[in-house]
Write an enzyme that holds these catalytic residues in place. Sequence first.
Site, PDB file in Angstrom:
ATOM      1  N   ARG A 234       0.856  -1.180   0.000  1.00  0.00           N
ATOM      2  CA  ARG A 234       0.000   0.000   0.000  1.00  0.00           C
ATOM      3  C   ARG A 234       0.894   1.233   0.000  1.00  0.00           C
ATOM      4  O   ARG A 234       1.988   1.208   0.576  1.00  0.00           O
ATOM      5  CB  ARG A 234      -0.889   0.045   1.254  1.00  0.00           C
ATOM      6  CG  ARG A 234      -2.106  -0.858   1.183  1.00  0.00           C
ATOM      7  CD  ARG A 234      -3.156  -0.321   0.224  1.00  0.00           C
ATOM      8  NE  ARG A 234      -4.341  -1.168   0.164  1.00  0.00           N
ATOM      9  CZ  ARG A 234      -4.518  -2.160  -0.706  1.00  0.00           C
ATOM     10  NH1 ARG A 234      -3.593  -2.450  -1.591  1.00  0.00           N
ATOM     11  NH2 ARG A 234      -5.633  -2.868  -0.714  1.00  0.00           N
ATOM     12  N   GLU A 263      -3.603   7.704  -4.263  1.00  0.00           N
ATOM     13  CA  GLU A 263      -4.066   7.216  -5.574  1.00  0.00           C
ATOM     14  C   GLU A 263      -5.413   7.841  -5.927  1.00  0.00           C
ATOM     15  O   GLU A 263      -6.236   8.023  -5.035  1.00  0.00           O
ATOM     16  CB  GLU A 263      -4.191   5.693  -5.527  1.00  0.00           C
ATOM     17  CG  GLU A 263      -2.853   5.022  -5.293  1.00  0.00           C
ATOM     18  CD  GLU A 263      -2.977   3.508  -5.121  1.00  0.00           C
ATOM     19  OE1 GLU A 263      -4.072   2.954  -5.323  1.00  0.00           O
ATOM     20  OE2 GLU A 263      -1.967   2.881  -4.781  1.00  0.00           O
ATOM     21  N   HIS A 281      -1.527   0.676  -9.933  1.00  0.00           N
ATOM     22  CA  HIS A 281      -2.166  -0.287  -9.016  1.00  0.00           C
ATOM     23  C   HIS A 281      -2.844  -1.432  -9.789  1.00  0.00           C
ATOM     24  O   HIS A 281      -4.063  -1.607  -9.732  1.00  0.00           O
ATOM     25  CB  HIS A 281      -3.185   0.422  -8.103  1.00  0.00           C
ATOM     26  CG  HIS A 281      -3.484  -0.339  -6.850  1.00  0.00           C
ATOM     27  ND1 HIS A 281      -3.757   0.253  -5.654  1.00  0.00           N
ATOM     28  CD2 HIS A 281      -3.549  -1.684  -6.604  1.00  0.00           C
ATOM     29  CE1 HIS A 281      -3.996  -0.669  -4.733  1.00  0.00           C
ATOM     30  NE2 HIS A 281      -3.879  -1.859  -5.293  1.00  0.00           N
TER      31      HIS A 281
HETATM   32  P1  NDP Z   1      -1.412 -11.620   4.480  1.00  0.00           P
HETATM   33  O1  NDP Z   1      -2.251 -11.193   5.640  1.00  0.00           O
HETATM   34  O2  NDP Z   1      -1.386 -13.046   4.081  1.00  0.00           O
HETATM   35  O3  NDP Z   1       0.102 -11.168   4.724  1.00  0.00           O
HETATM   36  C1  NDP Z   1       0.443  -9.956   5.320  1.00  0.00           C
HETATM   37  C2  NDP Z   1       1.864 -10.060   5.850  1.00  0.00           C
HETATM   38  O4  NDP Z   1       2.244  -8.782   6.366  1.00  0.00           O
HETATM   39  C3  NDP Z   1       2.031 -11.074   6.958  1.00  0.00           C
HETATM   40  O5  NDP Z   1       3.150 -11.873   6.672  1.00  0.00           O
HETATM   41  C4  NDP Z   1       2.288 -10.239   8.213  1.00  0.00           C
HETATM   42  O6  NDP Z   1       3.220 -10.915   9.017  1.00  0.00           O
HETATM   43  C5  NDP Z   1       2.871  -8.952   7.638  1.00  0.00           C
HETATM   44  N1  NDP Z   1       2.556  -7.792   8.473  1.00  0.00           N
HETATM   45  C6  NDP Z   1       1.320  -7.378   8.865  1.00  0.00           C
HETATM   46  N2  NDP Z   1       1.437  -6.291   9.650  1.00  0.00           N
HETATM   47  C7  NDP Z   1       2.762  -6.017   9.746  1.00  0.00           C
HETATM   48  C8  NDP Z   1       3.509  -5.011  10.428  1.00  0.00           C
HETATM   49  N3  NDP Z   1       2.903  -4.077  11.182  1.00  0.00           N
HETATM   50  N4  NDP Z   1       4.861  -5.026  10.294  1.00  0.00           N
HETATM   51  C9  NDP Z   1       5.471  -5.967   9.556  1.00  0.00           C
HETATM   52  N5  NDP Z   1       4.818  -6.957   8.886  1.00  0.00           N
HETATM   53  C10 NDP Z   1       3.473  -6.974   8.994  1.00  0.00           C
HETATM   54  O7  NDP Z   1      -1.894 -10.703   3.274  1.00  0.00           O
HETATM   55  P2  NDP Z   1      -1.703 -10.933   1.697  1.00  0.00           P
HETATM   56  O8  NDP Z   1      -0.334 -11.447   1.448  1.00  0.00           O
HETATM   57  O9  NDP Z   1      -2.863 -11.649   1.149  1.00  0.00           O
HETATM   58  O10 NDP Z   1      -1.808  -9.393   1.203  1.00  0.00           O
HETATM   59  C11 NDP Z   1      -0.886  -8.429   1.679  1.00  0.00           C
HETATM   60  C12 NDP Z   1      -1.231  -7.044   1.201  1.00  0.00           C
HETATM   61  O11 NDP Z   1      -0.905  -6.889  -0.162  1.00  0.00           O
HETATM   62  C13 NDP Z   1      -2.710  -6.627   1.266  1.00  0.00           C
HETATM   63  O12 NDP Z   1      -3.130  -6.296   2.561  1.00  0.00           O
HETATM   64  C14 NDP Z   1      -2.738  -5.456   0.329  1.00  0.00           C
HETATM   65  O13 NDP Z   1      -2.427  -4.258   1.025  1.00  0.00           O
HETATM   66  C15 NDP Z   1      -1.619  -5.763  -0.663  1.00  0.00           C
HETATM   67  N6  NDP Z   1      -2.166  -6.095  -1.985  1.00  0.00           N
HETATM   68  C16 NDP Z   1      -1.843  -5.288  -3.050  1.00  0.00           C
HETATM   69  C17 NDP Z   1      -2.342  -5.572  -4.304  1.00  0.00           C
HETATM   70  C18 NDP Z   1      -1.978  -4.726  -5.476  1.00  0.00           C
HETATM   71  O14 NDP Z   1      -2.739  -4.701  -6.448  1.00  0.00           O
HETATM   72  N7  NDP Z   1      -0.860  -4.032  -5.458  1.00  0.00           N
HETATM   73  C19 NDP Z   1      -3.269  -6.683  -4.539  1.00  0.00           C
HETATM   74  C20 NDP Z   1      -3.498  -7.486  -3.370  1.00  0.00           C
HETATM   75  C21 NDP Z   1      -2.969  -7.181  -2.151  1.00  0.00           C
HETATM   76  P3  NDP Z   1       3.178 -10.813  10.633  1.00  0.00           P
HETATM   77  O15 NDP Z   1       1.764 -11.098  11.032  1.00  0.00           O
HETATM   78  O16 NDP Z   1       4.178 -11.806  11.107  1.00  0.00           O
HETATM   79  O17 NDP Z   1       3.597  -9.406  10.914  1.00  0.00           O
END
Ligand code: NDP
Length: 321
Positions: A234, A263, A281
């Site tokens: 994001r 955006e 995006h």
């Molecule tokens: P998941 O929930 O499977 O993965 C998110 C990861 O982020 C986890 O490994 C988590 O690990 C880590 N995380 C969460 N909070 C924090 C933090 N504060 N600090 C460090 N690491 C953190 O989500 P997805 O992989 O399915 O999707 C991830 C993101 O990708 C979405 O939320 C979205 O924002 C973005 N996205 C973008 C798209 C695009 O078109 N560009 C399309 C789809 C998604 P842990 O819990 O160990 O911290």
Amino acid sequence: MARRHVLMTGPMMRTVTDQLDAAFDVHKLWEADDREAFLGDIGDRIEAIAVAPHTTVDSALMERLPGLKIVSVFGVGYDKVDAAWAGQHGIYVSNTPDVLTEEVADTTLGLLLMTVRQLSESERYLRKGLWEKEGPFPLTRASLRDRRVGIIGLGRIGKAIARRLDAFRVPIVYHGRNEQPDVPYGYYPRLVDMARDVDILVAVVPGGDDTAHLIDAEVLDALGPDGIFINVGRGSIVDEDALITALKDRRIMSAGLDVFAHEPKVPVELTEMEHVVLLPHVGSASVHTRARMGQLCVDNIVTYFETGKPVTPVAETPLRG
Ligand code: NDP
């Protein structure tokens, strides 16, 4: 039986609107001239919200809908929905995980290669006729060979990116809040330490307060002048001003960005730079994948009304029923 009422926050794909129109009375929030009067009129009847991309569902909106039971987000990221408030008030929030994971990972690898090997820049060079006039495009300083990638957010998409990089024989490490015992990659509890040790940072964490400006000037300086930053998470997760300054001053080598802080506005400083790759995006934006996301968005609402629980509730959601 009376039809249930669904609020739609913005325009959505035809397959979504057709299915919702067939099953429910759908109310279009973005078409209301007077939003307050519109909500006053239909607010008591709304039981579900279908959340269009890039639209916000905050507590102020949900408070106007006393019968609200489910908020179904089109997309995996739900940082524009106050899911914590919804959870505290017994309202389900659902998103569309998994169905987009491989597509977004594919896009990320494309963006990564475009950035590392300056593919957009070299294509512009050809189109301007410079190959013929001035000779071959200069050798790229960067390469994936002998480089280490640090993934910020080794979740569903992060792991799919890692699988692809494994096949490319690129060493991987990762940062998140928690170490994952079942993955073969090195873990860094501190992002700045990982940035110092890798050549390329790939960010794929969710947006929201917890991750706001996670990637700041300190992290970018740790990445260093040969470092490359890729963001598909994001726009809010990076301090965009600090990123622009680091790119201008060549304190990092380049960046590949699919997401931006405001955006669809993209800072002119970025669009004027040759050494960045900018995508509007498009991580999940294929007909194939958007259709699957749309279906899951509809299924979450329909399944909630059939069973009392959506297919893919988010973590903040109460597990009722
Ligand atoms: P998941 O929930 O499977 O993965 C998110 C990861 O982020 C986890 O490994 C988590 O690990 C880590 N995380 C969460 N909070 C924090 C933090 N504060 N600090 C460090 N690491 C953190 O989500 P997805 O992989 O399915 O999707 C991830 C993101 O990708 C979405 O939320 C979205 O924002 C973005 N996205 C973008 C798209 C695009 O078109 N560009 C399309 C789809 C998604 P842990 O819990 O160990 O911290």
